[in-house]
Enzyme design. Structure first.
Site, PDB file in Angstrom:
ATOM      1  N   ASP A 220       0.817  -1.209   0.000  1.00 45.03           N
ATOM      2  CA  ASP A 220       0.000   0.000   0.000  1.00 45.03           C
ATOM      3  C   ASP A 220       0.859   1.271   0.000  1.00 45.03           C
ATOM      4  OD1 ASP A 220      -2.755   1.135   0.552  1.00 45.03           O
ATOM      5  OD2 ASP A 220      -1.665   1.983   2.261  1.00 45.03           O
ATOM      6  N   GLU A 289       1.502  -0.280  -4.951  1.00 43.87           N
ATOM      7  CA  GLU A 289       0.599   0.807  -5.323  1.00 43.87           C
ATOM      8  C   GLU A 289       1.420   2.093  -5.313  1.00 43.87           C
ATOM      9  OE1 GLU A 289      -3.425   2.965  -3.614  1.00 43.87           O
ATOM     10  OE2 GLU A 289      -1.643   2.727  -2.395  1.00 43.87           O
TER      11      GLU A 289
HETATM   12  C1  NOJ Z   1      -4.156   3.428  -0.434  1.00 43.87           C
HETATM   13  C2  NOJ Z   1      -5.357   2.551  -0.266  1.00 43.87           C
HETATM   14  O1  NOJ Z   1      -5.657   1.977  -1.508  1.00 43.87           O
HETATM   15  C3  NOJ Z   1      -6.453   3.433   0.257  1.00 43.87           C
HETATM   16  O2  NOJ Z   1      -7.692   2.781   0.265  1.00 43.87           O
HETATM   17  C4  NOJ Z   1      -6.072   3.868   1.642  1.00 43.87           C
HETATM   18  O3  NOJ Z   1      -7.025   4.789   2.114  1.00 43.87           O
HETATM   19  C5  NOJ Z   1      -4.716   4.547   1.645  1.00 43.87           C
HETATM   20  N1  NOJ Z   1      -3.733   3.861   0.863  1.00 43.87           N
HETATM   21  C6  NOJ Z   1      -4.175   4.645   3.041  1.00 43.87           C
HETATM   22  O4  NOJ Z   1      -3.733   3.398   3.465  1.00 43.87           O
END
Ligand code: NOJ
Length: 573
Positions: A220, A289
């Site tokens: 993430d 991500e």
């Molecule tokens: C990216 C995640 O995809 C999202 O849903 C989340 O709110 C943020 N990171 C914080 O972890």
């Protein structure tokens, strides 16, 4: 019995000890599917999806041909950001089930040949995590687990940094006489990766889940892992209509994409490789991500991470984009990764953070699926997109659950809330779309489930699901899609985009008509002179006058407005 020479005995022994990574590259042409566990299948009817529910639905992936599933966080959490605020990285949230449920899920998935990837959220924890509580209390061992700075004496903020969810990225109202940094919600304090202890903690967590038999991680928010130490103010973007306090107000040069991040990711990949090697398991996979500049995203390939998510179909094209813009988005990724040895492309169409594909591209969702499936490499699907689920846009401010929506306030919540894309999976036309048999669902079901659901699409002659499944089948059975080269073309009238994948014996061609009103006749033999003039329609969009299974003349092929076809054609010797 003849004795083996010592050197051979030594080599055999070393090999057994060192082990080997099996099935290297299993992911290279795979379809990954994101499950949002809260919304997938609720087995105990409490309104929230759970692990048992997922296990019972694993057949769906087998039947459809999906290779790997990624579970959004299922860990202990106060659920301020629906699991992305973790209070214990090793515990499963009771809403989702038990350790035994997880073991069952993994073993069932393994039997079915489906890989399971977990979300790893390293950037931050919940403020309810034991580490934060100890850090807050000034416990020497945990003091530097988070990013703390002294409170300015003049009452002003420490600097101008803004959190992704809006507002200052500093929280100074804690009981410790300092302020802590949070890239996201104030209840998601950022971990301090300049601490060796934090780095070791995260590695232990990775090992913990690998020991449970998972196949890798989706990491993430990776670009946010480090910030500059001198707290320099960030410059303004001067974007029109964006006000102070909104994330887009600043260019995040000092709070994103710091070089140290890549070293940490590299150490995790090494750990995963060493683990697979020592335990003789299939290759472990990492996806990251990373919403950032193209070269910064693809730099993750250099760490050994196999799948730095390619979000450009989400961020750089939209319903008004023409074939030129699509070609640009495709070619720029392919060109960029051509300079990164061993890099395999990937194409993400949607996720839990943004509008669904079929809502972003009304009437063109299948066209987008075709692109992701026909282009080379990994295709990533968000749950529900295999049936063309759309956003539920009428959720009121009062019913809004997502912190990004709540923080934006009544006026702007619809722009920011991610609730519309997190509604329950639409399995059938039973109560609550087959998500559960209970009285409630944590977020309302989209009322269109009565017509738009998986069961109906399985029985219909033509459906989004059938297109989706057929495309996966094609990917697995045609050499042109497995290993073939790729070319993209835009017609001179700027209405048609073609993607051509070719092996030595066959081409698979995706043709998309971007015009909403005009039928365009194409001559594919002009584009790909090596192909035979007769082709076979393998897949067609729903309203296409030319159906799947039709033989067509590739010198003169009419493509109706908004329609797309996938065609196979033999290469002439
Ligand atoms: C990216 C995640 O995809 C999202 O849903 C989340 O709110 C943020 N990171 C914080 O972890």
């Amino acid at each position: 019995m003849a004795r083996l020479p010592c050197v051979i005995v030594f080599l055999i022994a070393t090999r057994i000890v060192a082990g080997e990574i099996k099935n290297v590259g299993w992911w290279k042409n795979a379809v990954f599917y994101q499950i949002y566990p809260r919304s997938f299948q609720d087995d105990n009817n409490d309104g929230i999806g759970d692990l048992k529910g997922i296990t019972k639905r694993l057949d769906h992936f087998k039947e459809t041909g999906i290779d790997a599933v990624w579970l959004s966080p299922i860990y202990a959490s106060p659920m301020v950001d629906f699991g992305y605020d973790i209070s214990d990285f090793r515990k499963i949230h009771p809403d989702y089930g038990t350790d035994a449920d997880f073991t069952e899920l993994i073993s069932t998935a393994r039997k079915l040949g489906i890989k399971v990837i977990m979300d790893l959220v390293p950037n931050h924890t919940s403020d309810e995590h034991e580490w934060f509580q100890k850090s807050l209390a000034g416990d020497e061992a945990y003091k530097d687990y988070y990013i703390w700075h002294d409170k300015p004496t003049d009452g002003k903020p420490l600097n101008n940094w803004i959190s992704v969810f809006g507002g200052s990225a500093w929280n100074c109202s804690s009981s410790r006489p300092q302020c802590y940094f949070h890239q996201f919600h104030y209840k998601q304090p950022d971990l301090n990766f300049r601490s060796d202890k934090v780095q070791e903690e995260m590695k232990d967590i990775i090992r913990f889940w690998l020991d449970k038999g998972i196949d890798g991680f989706r990491v993430d928010a990776i670009p946010h892992l480090f910030e500059v130490e001198d707290l320099r103010n960030e410059p303004r973007t001067n974007l029109p209509g964006v006000v102070d306090g909104e994330y887009a107000y600043l260019d995040h040069f000092y709070t994103k994409d710091q070089p140290e991040t890549y070293d940490v990711v590299k150490s995790w990949v090494k750990l995963m490789n060493d683990y697979a090697n020592a335990s003789n398991t299939d290759e472990k996979v990492m996806t990251v991500e990373a919403y950032t500049f193209l070269n910064k995203t693809t730099e993750y390939y250099e760490t050994g991470c196999q799948i730095p998510f390619n979000f450009y179909f989400i961020t750089d094209v939209n319903r008004t984009s023409g074939p030129d813009q699509f070609k640009k988005v495709i070619d720029q990724w392919l060109t960029e990764i051509a300079g990164r040895p061993g890099a395999v492309a990937n194409w993400v169409l949607g996720n839990h953070d943004g509008s669904r594909t079929a809502s972003r591209y009304p009437g063109r969702g299948d066209q987008m699926t075709m692109l992701a499936m026909i282009l080379p490499g990994v295709a990533v699907t968000y749950y529900g997109e295999e049936i063309g689920m759309i956003d539920k846009t009428d959720i009121s401010y009062e019913d809004t659950q997502d912190p990004a929506g709540c923080n934006a306030g009544r006026e702007k919540y619809k722009e920011k809330s991610r609730d519309p894309v997190r509604t329950p999976m639409q399995w059938n036309d039973d109560i609550n779309a087959g998500f559960n048999q209970g009285e409630r669902t944590w977020i309302p079901v989209n009322e269109n489930f009565v017509e738009l659901n998986l069961a109906a699409q399985k029985t219909a002659k033509f459906s989004h699901y059938k297109i989706y499944k057929k495309l996966i089948h094609l990917r697995k059975t045609h050499a042109a899609l497995l290993t073939g080269k790729v070319e993209t073309f835009v017609s001179s009238d700027k209405k048609i985009l073609s993607v051509v994948r070719s092996s030595n014996t066959e081409s698979i061609i995706l043709i998309i008509n971007f015009s909403d009103t005009e039928t365009v006749t194409v001559n594919l033999v002009n584009q790909v002179p090596s192909i035979a003039a007769g082709g076979l329609v393998e897949v067609a969009t729903l309203d296409s006058p030319i159906n799947e299974g039709s033989s067509v003349n590739l010198r003169k092929l009419p493509i109706a407005p908004k329609q797309s076809l996938v065609i196979s054609a033999k290469i002439q010797k």
